[in-house]
Every structure is written in C-alpha cells, then in structure tokens.
Design a protein around this motif. Sequence first.
Motif, PDB file in Angstrom:
ATOM      1  N   ASN A 102       0.835  -1.213   0.000  1.00  0.00           N
ATOM      2  CA  ASN A 102       0.000   0.000   0.000  1.00  0.00           C
ATOM      3  C   ASN A 102       0.868   1.261   0.000  1.00  0.00           C
ATOM      4  N   ARG A 124       0.121   8.191  -2.406  1.00  0.00           N
ATOM      5  CA  ARG A 124      -0.586   8.470  -1.153  1.00  0.00           C
ATOM      6  C   ARG A 124      -1.842   9.309  -1.407  1.00  0.00           C
ATOM      7  N   ILE A 125      -1.695  10.361  -2.221  1.00  0.00           N
ATOM      8  CA  ILE A 125      -2.840  11.244  -2.500  1.00  0.00           C
ATOM      9  C   ILE A 125      -3.870  10.517  -3.367  1.00  0.00           C
ATOM     10  N   TYR A 126      -3.374   9.741  -4.330  1.00  0.00           N
ATOM     11  CA  TYR A 126      -4.243   8.963  -5.229  1.00  0.00           C
ATOM     12  C   TYR A 126      -5.169   8.039  -4.429  1.00  0.00           C
ATOM     13  N   GLU A 127      -4.587   7.318  -3.476  1.00  0.00           N
ATOM     14  CA  GLU A 127      -5.373   6.384  -2.648  1.00  0.00           C
ATOM     15  C   GLU A 127      -6.419   7.139  -1.838  1.00  0.00           C
ATOM     16  N   ASP A 128      -5.992   8.261  -1.268  1.00  0.00           N
ATOM     17  CA  ASP A 128      -6.872   9.055  -0.427  1.00  0.00           C
ATOM     18  C   ASP A 128      -8.049   9.612  -1.234  1.00  0.00           C
ATOM     19  N   ARG A 129      -7.737  10.148  -2.420  1.00  0.00           N
ATOM     20  CA  ARG A 129      -8.795  10.746  -3.271  1.00  0.00           C
ATOM     21  C   ARG A 129      -9.788   9.681  -3.746  1.00  0.00           C
ATOM     22  N   SER A 131     -10.507   6.804  -2.421  1.00  0.00           N
ATOM     23  CA  SER A 131     -11.292   6.331  -1.277  1.00  0.00           C
ATOM     24  C   SER A 131     -12.394   7.337  -0.922  1.00  0.00           C
ATOM     25  N   LYS A 132     -12.032   8.634  -0.883  1.00  0.00           N
ATOM     26  CA  LYS A 132     -13.031   9.671  -0.551  1.00  0.00           C
ATOM     27  C   LYS A 132     -14.105   9.782  -1.629  1.00  0.00           C
TER      28      LYS A 132
END
Length: 218
Positions: A102, A124-129, A131-132
């Motif tokens: 991850n 990191r930002i890709y995963e966060d975006r 998911s949101k």
Amino acid sequence: ARELMALTFTNKAAKEMRARIEKLIGSSARDIWMGTFHSIFSKILRVEAEKIGYTSSFTIYDTEDSQSLIKTIMKELKIDEKEYKPRAIQSKISLAKNNLINAVEYERSYIDSDFGEKVAKVFRIYEDRASKANAMDFDDLIVKPLELFHAHPQILEKYQNRFKYILVDEYQDTNYAQYLITKKLSGKHHNLCVVGDDAQSIYSFRGANIDNILNFKK
C-alpha cells in the motif's frame, strides 16, 4: 453449477467459456460464476463493500480515469509531466498494489530513487482521493477483496463454502494478488484446477508471476 467459480483474463475468453459450457450442460451454466477476475470480484465487492468503508454503488475507475487523477495530482505537486510520465507513475502504483504494497508501505520501504519519491507522493494522495470519492481502480477489484477476507474471516468462509470448485484459465498470467485470492478461496475444499502454458506468459509488465504456474504443485 452454483458451486463453481471459473476465472479468466478477457471478456472475450469468458464469453467463449460460457458458450462452450452452455453447449455441454444447457441453461444451468448460467448459475456458474464465470468471468474475468475483475468482473467476478467486483460482484463480491458490490455485496460486501460497506464492510471495508465503501458503498455498494462504488465507482470503478478505468485506466483513463486513473491516469486523469494522477495527472491532476502531479499538477498540484508541480511534477513535470515531460520529466515523469503519468503512465509510468500509474504503472508503478499498479505494480505495488498487485504485490499488496500500500501507499504507506511504499513510502516507508520502496523508495530507491527520485522517481520513486515522486511515485510515493502521488500514490498516497491517489489512494486518499479514490477512497473519498467512493471509487476503486481495476487493481483494487482484486486487492480490496483480500483486505475484506483478512479483516472478516467469516466472509472468506462464506465464499469458501459457496465455491467448492475454483477453475482458473491462463494461470501463467496471474500476479501475486490473483494467486493469493484463488489460494484463499480454495483453502477449505482444496479443489483448484488451473490451465496455462508457462511459455505463453504475456503480462510480466503487469506483475504476472511465472512462478505461480511453475510452483503450482507445491
């Protein structure tokens, strides 16, 4: 037929498989969960998504959607697209996911260059975006069921009981995540049948691991 899961890599192959089986056993072929890895596991995720923080109506990002999000993030981070190709960054993120690494682990242990640093930031930002946005990309369709089964062993058992026979076509093209998910699903009844040819592996650039077929008996 309800106890069978048959997996392959392309919609064309899945369609042909279904047609051949319908010829052999008639309409009961429709009870078989038969299709590509991504279509079959997205089906499971639609049912179970809420247990891992998504809604059942989650969006699936195709390659273009993923690349578009990566380009947006790169722009925000002022990463020059001429110097670092969005496709190359996407490919690195995809490879990491297929090896069940991850964004946090990638940042901690897998940065070996300036390019790697850029990948880690975007990842990191890709995963966060995603998911949101209640969205999963193609790689998530295999990785998220593994997370689900790990967090909820009773859900894994439910599908182990449901699918007593797992069949995999073109097994030489499976990556680590695909290997692991079929291993887990067949972990109770141990009825796993695979077909493949180690001389025909074509997806090494996507993380396909030839050892999966070479070491199958082990």
